[in-house]
Enzyme design. Structure first.
Site, PDB file in Angstrom:
ATOM      1  CE  LYS A  14       3.879 -73.440  58.027  1.00  0.00           C
ATOM      2  NZ  LYS A  14       2.601 -74.137  57.719  1.00  0.00           N
ATOM      3  CG  HIS A  36      23.625 -75.262  26.585  1.00  0.00           C
ATOM      4  ND1 HIS A  36      24.715 -75.200  25.730  1.00  0.00           N
ATOM      5  CD2 HIS A  36      22.648 -75.905  25.897  1.00  0.00           C
ATOM      6  CE1 HIS A  36      24.400 -75.768  24.583  1.00  0.00           C
ATOM      7  NE2 HIS A  36      23.152 -76.206  24.654  1.00  0.00           N
ATOM      8  CD  GLU A  54       3.696 -69.074  55.589  1.00  0.00           C
ATOM      9  OE1 GLU A  54       4.760 -69.660  55.795  1.00  0.00           O
ATOM     10  OE2 GLU A  54       2.587 -69.497  55.990  1.00  0.00           O
ATOM     11  CD  GLU A  74       5.614 -80.702  52.804  1.00  0.00           C
ATOM     12  OE1 GLU A  74       6.097 -79.565  52.970  1.00  0.00           O
ATOM     13  OE2 GLU A  74       4.451 -80.898  52.405  1.00  0.00           O
ATOM     14  N   GLY A  88      -1.961 -81.846  51.762  1.00  0.00           N
ATOM     15  CA  GLY A  88      -1.698 -80.667  50.941  1.00  0.00           C
ATOM     16  C   GLY A  88      -1.023 -80.964  49.632  1.00  0.00           C
ATOM     17  NE  ARG A  89       3.930 -84.789  51.220  1.00  0.00           N
ATOM     18  CZ  ARG A  89       3.724 -84.561  52.509  1.00  0.00           C
ATOM     19  NH1 ARG A  89       3.322 -83.378  52.921  1.00  0.00           N
ATOM     20  NH2 ARG A  89       3.909 -85.522  53.396  1.00  0.00           N
ATOM     21  CE  LYS A 144      -6.873 -79.973  54.673  1.00  0.00           C
ATOM     22  NZ  LYS A 144      -6.239 -81.276  55.006  1.00  0.00           N
TER      23      LYS A 144
END
Length: 544
Positions: A510, A382, A210, A351, A265-266, A204
């Protein structure tokens, strides 16, 4: 004590809990032949069965009273009407507008006009890539799409493109790079031809550390492999709001796709962040994804609380977490295409609701959120189902399965669903001592061994289980499923009086990384941190 835990609705549920704790859910089915009908809901081609939860009609009535006490209907209305419900950032949370078919007004402006303009921009660009009209610098059509983002700019698009692989193009292959660990970018680039690769930089602000590190490394690789500076505009596009930074990178501003600060964001896969989805499955299928989410939005907005699927799932989660002491929640999709869905829900739930301060800035004294995890069945059976059945942890689970397989091979799908249904039954009913004894007596084991094995073969049961079935995993159904969980999370946040749309906890790491990074550039020993952090930095410097 907070007002919530001293409220009449909360205290009524607390008083009700001991009675439910004595109940055996399997026995409740014997007492009520219509329990499944009473505690399941159908919307379109989706069935949500919560009859295997440790609840009664009284439980549901008390949970609904809690929802009304917390102003659930009003808060749902605020969500859809653009109120500034993200109060710590003073903005709306209008992700539902991204898939709305009706005007959505925000401060006197219909935001769907901007949304539709971006969708049309995406459609034009998507068609050019998929039709081969937009080629790489050598004149060859684009064959690979690399989405570079992190968090919501990665998890949503990655999950959806994996879930909807059967609807993808055989010519276009999506790739996703999010980790700052150079290994992920390196391994991805090894597979690619720069002349036929399109990079999407999803940030954005176009400042995310990152994402920008990976973007600049991808840019350097592109130039080193034969691309020229003027070719960057053909091979790199941006999903951002920072036009100046996008242009400086070398991206054509005509290939910058906008979204807005009221898109968290999410919750952003429905926006231009979904460009890799649209490129992979085509714009028509992307619109079907939006339509499915919009159908769930309208159900959530307009349906009475007692028949409202997201409301019921949210309230049952409140019951599990705050009154039954559940701290862990498994997402168990019996569909390989949904293998990234648990990871997507990890971010969505943890979050959003991983908060210790309420909307009024006060510390809370009740649990908010739970640990979300999971894997597709039957692989999980399993691996970790042993702990679900006989472990000491309190764990709830959602089983998710399609009635129709995308690839019906032999009786594979029947085997898959037989396991799914059996696991929900086993987690609910378990196996008591009497049943174990009868089973062992029919074998040929000596009495001594029978007695030894009995305690090991007892399954306590009574584990909280919800099952979601649907006709087939197509774009519209996936949209409905994702929106269902979005709204479930919102319902929980209303009960807890927390803001599910901020994530201040993400920022601390961060900030500290920004302080440590310069120290890693030289060889002088670190001494400005705690002894552990200093020791880790210095050990790294010794062996780098």
């Amino acid at each position: 004590m907070t007002s919530l835990t001293q409220s009449s609705a909360w205290l009524a549920l607390k008083a009700h809990q001991p009675a439910i704790a004595k109940q055996v859910v399997c026995d409740l089915f014997k007492q009520d032949a219509h329990r499944f009908e009473r505690f399941s809901l159908i919307f379109g081609d989706m069935l949500v069965d919560f009859s295997k939860q440790p609840i009664t009609g009284e439980t549901i009535s008390l949970l609904l009273a809690l929802a009304r006490q917390q102003g659930m209907e009003n808060r749902i209305t605020q969500l859809f009407h653009g109120a500034r419900i993200n109060n710590t950032e003073d903005r709306p949370a209008l992700h539902t507008a991204l898939r709305s078919k009706e005007p959505v007004m925000l401060e006197g402006e219909d935001v769907t006009l901007k949304i539709n303009a971006v969708l049309e921009h995406m459609a034009i660009f998507t068609d050019k890539i998929r039709n081969g009209d937009h080629t790489g610098y050598s004149g060859k059509p684009i064959t690979d799409i690399v989405n570079i983002g992190i968090g919501g700019s990665d998890l949503g698009p990655c999950m959806v493109t994996e879930a909807l692989k059967p609807y993808g193009s055989s010519r276009l292959k999506p790739h996703f790079v999010s980790n700052i660990d150079g290994t992920q970018l390196y391994e991805t680039l090894q597979l690619l031809d720069p002349a036929t690769t399109l990079f999407i930089i999803a940030s954005k602000t176009f400042t995310t550390q990152e994402t920008l590190a990976n973007a600049h490394s991808a840019r350097s690789w592109f130039l080193a492999q034969g691309g020229r500076e003027q070719d960057i505009a053909r091979h790199f596009v941006a999903v951002s709001t920072n036009r100046a930074a996008v242009e400086k990178f070398g991206i054509d501003p005509g290939n910058m796709f906008e979204f807005w600060d009221w898109v968290g964001g999410r919750y952003s896969l429905w926006s231009a962040i979904g460009l890799p989805i649209a490129l992979t499955i085509g714009m028509n299928h992307f619109r079907a994804l939006l339509d499915g989410a919009n159908a769930m939005d309208r159900h959530f907005h307009n349906t009475p609380l007692e028949k409202n699927i997201p409301v019921m799932l949210g309230l049952i989660a409140i019951w599990q977490i705050n009154f039954l002491g559940i701290t862990s929640h498994a997402i168990l999709p019996y569909d390989q295409y949904l293998h990234r869905f648990p990871a997507y829900l990890q971010q969505l739930e943890m979050e959003s609701n991983g908060k210790r301060i309420d909307r009024d800035g006060k510390a809370i004294d009740y649990a908010t959120g739970t640990v979300v995890w999971g894997e597709p069945g039957t692989n999980g059976q399993h691996a970790f189902y042993q702990l679900l059945h006989q472990g000491t942890a309190s764990i709830s689970a959602d089983f998710i399965a399609p009635c129709q397989s995308q690839h019906p091979i032999g009786n594979h799908h029947q085997l898959l669903l037989a396991n799914c249904f059996a696991q929900t039954q086993a987690l609910m009913c378990g196996k008591n001592e009497r049943e174990v004894r009868l089973e062992l007596e029919t074998g040929n084991l000596p009495i001594k061994w029978q007695e030894k094995l009995i305690p090991h073969k007892i399954h306590p049961g009574n584990h909280p289980v919800t099952t979601i079935l649907f006709r087939k995993l197509d774009p519209a159904m996936l949209g409905m499923l994702i929106a269902l969980y979005e709204h479930k999370v919102f319902v929980q946040s209303v009960i807890w009086n927390i803001n599910p749309f901020d994530q201040w906890g993400v920022e601390l790491g961060k900030q500290l990384a920004g302080k440590i990074l310069p120290e890693l550039a030289h060889d002088q020993p670190a001494a400005s941190h705690d002894s552990s952090t200093n020791g880790l930095i210095n050990f790294y410097k010794q062996y780098r």
